[in-house]
Design a protein around this motif. Structure first.
Motif, short mmCIF file in Angstrom:
data_model
loop_
_atom_site.label_atom_id
_atom_site.label_comp_id
_atom_site.label_asym_id
_atom_site.label_seq_id
_atom_site.Cartn_x
_atom_site.Cartn_y
_atom_site.Cartn_z
N LEU A 95 -13.96 -34.78 -1.62
CA LEU A 95 -13.47 -33.62 -0.88
C LEU A 95 -12.08 -33.29 -1.42
O LEU A 95 -11.24 -34.18 -1.56
CB LEU A 95 -13.36 -33.93 0.62
N ALA A 96 -11.84 -32.02 -1.70
CA ALA A 96 -10.53 -31.59 -2.19
C ALA A 96 -10.00 -30.49 -1.26
O ALA A 96 -10.76 -29.63 -0.83
CB ALA A 96 -10.64 -31.07 -3.62
N TYR A 97 -8.72 -30.56 -0.98
CA TYR A 97 -8.08 -29.62 -0.07
C TYR A 97 -7.08 -28.76 -0.81
O TYR A 97 -6.44 -29.20 -1.77
CB TYR A 97 -7.38 -30.39 1.07
N ASP A 98 -6.89 -27.54 -0.33
CA ASP A 98 -5.89 -26.64 -0.90
C ASP A 98 -4.52 -27.22 -0.58
O ASP A 98 -4.24 -27.52 0.59
CB ASP A 98 -6.05 -25.24 -0.30
N PRO A 99 -3.67 -27.41 -1.59
CA PRO A 99 -2.36 -28.04 -1.33
C PRO A 99 -1.45 -27.20 -0.44
O PRO A 99 -0.58 -27.74 0.25
CB PRO A 99 -1.76 -28.23 -2.72
N ASP A 100 -1.64 -25.88 -0.41
CA ASP A 100 -0.76 -25.03 0.40
C ASP A 100 -1.23 -24.91 1.85
O ASP A 100 -0.41 -24.88 2.76
CB ASP A 100 -0.67 -23.62 -0.22
N THR A 101 -2.53 -24.85 2.05
CA THR A 101 -3.04 -24.60 3.41
C THR A 101 -3.71 -25.82 4.04
O THR A 101 -3.98 -25.81 5.23
CB THR A 101 -4.08 -23.47 3.37
N ASP A 102 -4.00 -26.85 3.24
CA ASP A 102 -4.72 -28.04 3.66
C ASP A 102 -6.15 -27.70 4.11
O ASP A 102 -6.80 -28.47 4.80
CB ASP A 102 -3.98 -28.80 4.76
N MET A 103 -6.63 -26.52 3.69
CA MET A 103 -8.00 -26.11 4.00
C MET A 103 -8.95 -26.80 3.02
O MET A 103 -8.64 -26.95 1.84
CB MET A 103 -8.12 -24.59 3.85
N LEU A 104 -10.13 -27.22 3.52
CA LEU A 104 -11.12 -27.84 2.65
C LEU A 104 -11.50 -26.83 1.58
O LEU A 104 -11.88 -25.70 1.87
CB LEU A 104 -12.35 -28.26 3.45
N CYS A 105 -11.39 -27.26 0.33
CA CYS A 105 -11.55 -26.35 -0.79
C CYS A 105 -12.81 -26.65 -1.61
O CYS A 105 -13.57 -25.76 -1.93
CB CYS A 105 -10.31 -26.47 -1.67
N ARG A 106 -13.01 -27.90 -1.96
CA ARG A 106 -14.15 -28.30 -2.78
C ARG A 106 -14.86 -29.50 -2.16
O ARG A 106 -14.23 -30.42 -1.68
CB ARG A 106 -13.70 -28.68 -4.19
#
Length: 192
Positions: free
Chosen positions: A82-93
């Motif tokens: 699981l990868a998260y957007d570094p700016d929003t901490d939203m689940l990204c991948r």
């Protein structure tokens, strides 16, 4: 004389045709099951059933078994990156999708989190992946979907696996009855 295979086959076709006609005349309908019953994703009790529904990203659904804790911990325990957007901490991948280099937060799609308590219906999670708690027997799904419409996971929740009940130890074997011994000639002589 027994009928040949051809005669038997013609007879069965005639019976089937007659039954089909009767069903049509009476107006009966036969309901077919919509989908097979859901199975457990986990082979043993104590696991959390995990589903990844890639939706428009392509690929077939991925089912795995994780451990209880947060949804993030459950997917992590099943080796789902699981990868998260570094700016929003939203689940990204999830499991490398969308592919590296493709946007995942500035598009009109996102990873939605669904939970099912012990095989119940899917419900849109009220918390995020890092804070949603899941217990053994629950199911968790990550679903890639458009922001224009919410869709539920394409597969049914996994069913919890019943814990194996300890079985009572088998009763000790009863000794087999033995025939009474005949007194030997010497023993008979002593008693007389």
């Amino acid at each position: 004389m027994t009928p040949g295979r051809g005669a038997v086959a013609r007879f069965l076709v005639a019976v089937l045709a007659t039954l089909t006609g009767l069903v049509g005349l009476v107006g009966l309908t036969v309901a077919l099951p919509a989908a097979p019953a859901a199975a457990a994703y986990c082979a043993s009790a104590g696991g959390v059933n995990l589903l990844i529904d890639f939706g428009a990203l392509g690929g077939s659904d991925d089912t795995r078994c994780g451990t209880s804790g947060t949804a993030h911990q459950a997917f992590d325990s099943a080796h789902v990156p699981l990868a998260y957007d570094p700016d929003t901490d939203m689940l990204c991948r999830v499991a490398e999708k969308p592919a590296a280099g493709e946007p995942c937060t500035d598009v009109n799609a996102y990873w939605a989190l669904f939970v099912s308590n012990e095989g119940g219906p899917w419900a849109y999670a009220s918390k995020g992946v890092k804070s949603q708690l899941v217990d053994a027997g629950d199911s968790v799904a990550l679903v890639w979907q458009s922001t224009n419409s919410t869709r539920k996971p394409s597969a049914a929740p996994g069913q919890p696996v019943a814990e194996a009940k300890p079985t009572a130890a088998p009763a000790p074997a009863k000794p087999s009855p033995t025939a009474p011994r005949k007194p030997s000639a010497k023993a008979s002589a002593r008693t007389t």
